[in-house]
Design an enzyme around this catalytic site. Structure first.
Site, mmCIF file in Angstrom:
data_model
loop_
_atom_site.group_PDB
_atom_site.id
_atom_site.type_symbol
_atom_site.label_atom_id
_atom_site.label_comp_id
_atom_site.label_asym_id
_atom_site.label_seq_id
_atom_site.Cartn_x
_atom_site.Cartn_y
_atom_site.Cartn_z
ATOM 1 N N LYS A 119 0.845 -1.194 0.000
ATOM 2 C CA LYS A 119 0.000 0.000 0.000
ATOM 3 C C LYS A 119 0.877 1.239 0.000
ATOM 4 C CE LYS A 119 -1.683 2.665 3.113
ATOM 5 N NZ LYS A 119 -1.718 4.005 2.448
ATOM 6 N N SER A 138 5.359 6.808 10.614
ATOM 7 C CA SER A 138 5.482 7.498 11.904
ATOM 8 C C SER A 138 5.571 6.515 13.065
ATOM 9 C CB SER A 138 4.279 8.422 12.121
ATOM 10 O OG SER A 138 3.107 7.665 12.355
ATOM 11 N N GLU A 186 10.278 0.673 10.466
ATOM 12 C CA GLU A 186 11.261 1.746 10.285
ATOM 13 C C GLU A 186 10.501 3.037 10.494
ATOM 14 O OE1 GLU A 186 12.962 4.767 8.936
ATOM 15 O OE2 GLU A 186 12.863 3.885 6.930
ATOM 16 N N CYS A 241 13.387 10.518 7.486
ATOM 17 C CA CYS A 241 13.301 10.009 8.857
ATOM 18 C C CYS A 241 14.647 10.056 9.562
ATOM 19 C CB CYS A 241 12.741 8.586 8.857
ATOM 20 S SG CYS A 241 13.574 7.484 7.702
ATOM 21 N N GLU A 274 10.023 15.161 16.108
ATOM 22 C CA GLU A 274 10.378 15.113 14.701
ATOM 23 C C GLU A 274 9.532 16.127 13.930
ATOM 24 O OE1 GLU A 274 11.269 11.639 11.454
ATOM 25 O OE2 GLU A 274 9.366 11.520 12.520
#
Length: 476
Positions: free
Chosen positions: A182, A235, A256, A290, A387
């Site tokens: 997806k 996330s 991850e 990231c 973040e």
């Protein structure tokens, strides 16, 4: 002397953009039974295309098709034969690289020079690399005749749409698994063109299925009982939900997730080189990375000089049309992400950090945010802890190497870090002390399919890439 750059736009016609795209299920492009979505160009806010999306029933059909293909065709196939298909995909990606790069920049907002020189070549390289492993798995270190897991459910983010698809699909196929993937709802187009390539490469039906949709489609895929392995990049918040939902199911998982990487500059570092690494570490891909070096830790004795050089360098960055080959910083991927960046930057100012923002002109349309550097940042501030996922850098100082390590590790994340020093012994010492999955020395944001990538703590677990990354797709 200042140089003016004449516009050097890449032609959007190269993208072969279609008015509508359909999902890829069991070897065919079919209409999904979900609500169609419209994907937009973040640089202009124009609608690019309408994309059909999957429903729960489509996910079920795709998983069953993948299971059938894995049991009857792809699993029993020899590694050498699988390698031919994977290599063919890699070749076709390379042949259509310019088309893919332009489409990626249109759909994602990243500069064309990054799509062209980084994303697409590295994506193809992952297929080339894993094609080489497909007939050598007995020698990968996981025992003779390692067994595939079965059906891999894969959910990828919007920051590197094609590259993340390659990271996920290539090792799964090499190890004999089949895939239901997806893509992110804001960036589905290059994944669907990859599906065209997969179809043209004559991959057996059902081996790879690509289902666009929002988070509900991802949740259906993650929780489907026919899926044997989940690979998720995204996330930390969603990663925690996935881990909780899969606890006790026996499914293999790799996550991850987010990061808040420290880029540490010691007083003996080559400052001009370090400035280039800092800029690449936080402003590459608009900071939508990231592992971005979003926390700059500078030894106190050189902080003033480094900041002066950094401001001067950032002032030269060109923000604008992602299809212009001169553009350094493109568009923020969505209005929601732009709002999040703006809110966190406002918080940084309210908490007392000193904001410096490049005076570069911004386009009238689209989602753009000028490169920003915060000085006087403390560990307690939100901009040092959360973040931001945008072109915003927080600068902290330290006096001793031990203090640098303590500050660098004072985070719930642990994905990456950078070290800048002329001393090899200090590099090895610091790398051994840092709690991060990837540590770069005198460089930043360097990736290679032969090297494993992944994090610790709230940055996730498991590795992707290299020989180590194969383990995630074996029943070991």
């Amino acid at each position: 002397m200042t140089w003016d750059y004449a516009p050097a736009p890449e032609s959007r016609a190269i993208a072969n953009l279609k008015p509508s795209y359909r999902m890829f299920l069991d070897g065919e492009f079919v209409e999904g039974s979900g609500e169609p979505l419209k994907t937009i160009n973040p640089a202009t806010e124009e609608v690019l295309a309408e994309v059909s999306t999957a429903s729960a029933s489509d996910v079920d059909r795709a998983v069953k098709a993948a299971k059938r293909a894995q049991d009857k065709v792809w699993g029993p196939m020899s590694g050498a034969e699988r390698a031919k298909y994977i290599f063919r995909i890699a070749r076709m990606m390379a042949e259509r690289s310019r088309e893919l790069a332009v489409l990626e920049s249109l759909d994602n907002g990243k500069p064309i020079k990054e799509s062209r020189d980084v994303d697409v070549p590295t994506a193809a390289a992952h297929f080339f690399y894993h094609a080489g492993w497909a007939d050598k798995l007995d020698y990968a270190g996981y025992g003779p005749n390692p067994r595939p897991l079965g059906v891999a459910g894969q959910v990828i983010p919007w920051n590197f749409p094609l590259l993340m698809a390659a990271w996920k699909i290539a090792p799964a196929l090499a190890c004999g698994n089949t895939v239901v993937l997806k893509p992110a709802e804001t960036t589905p187009l290059t994944a669907l063109v990859l599906a065209e390539i997969i179809q043209q490469a004559e991959l057996p039906p059902g081996v790879v299925n690509i289902l666009p949709g929002a988070g509900d489609v991802g949740a259906e895929l993650v929780n489907h009982p026919g899926v044997n392995k989940i690979a998720f990049t995204g996330s930390t918040e969603v990663g925690k939900i996935i881990q909780k939902s899969l606890a006790g199911t026996g499914k293999k998982v790799t996550l991850e997730l987010g990061g808040k990487a420290a880029n540490i500059v010691f007083d003996d570092a080559p400052l001009d080189q370090a400035v280039e690494g800092i800029v690449n570490g936080i402003f590459f891909n608009q900071g939508h990375v990231c592992c971005a070096g979003s926390r700059l830790l500078v030894q106190e004795s050189i902080a003033e000089e480094l900041l002066e050089k950094l401001h001067k360098r950032v002032s030269t960055l060109r923000i604008g049309d992602p299809l212009d080959k001169n553009t350094d910083v493109g568009a923020i991927n969505s209005r929601d992400q732009l709002t999040k960046i703006q809110d966190l930057v406002a918080t940084g100012e309210a908490e007392g950090a000193v904001r410096w923002t490049s005076a570069c002109p911004l386009p009238d349309k689209g989602f753009f945010f000028a490169p920003t550097v915060f000085a006087g940042v403390s560990q307690a501030m939100r901009i040092a802890r959360e973040e931001i996922f945008g072109p915003v850098l927080s600068v902290l100082t330290f006096r001793t190497p031990d203090e640098a390590i303590a500050k660098a590790n004072n985070t719930p994340y642990g994905l990456s870090a950078g070290i800048w020093t002329e001393k090899g012994s200090r590099i090895l010492w610091a790398a051994n002390q840092l709690r991060a999955g990837v540590v770069w020395a005198n460089t930043f944001n360097r990736f290679d399919p032969t090297a494993p990538f992944g994090g610790y703590q709230e940055s996730g677990f498991g590795r992707e890439g290299g020989r180590t990354g194969l383990e995630a797709y074996f029943d070991v």
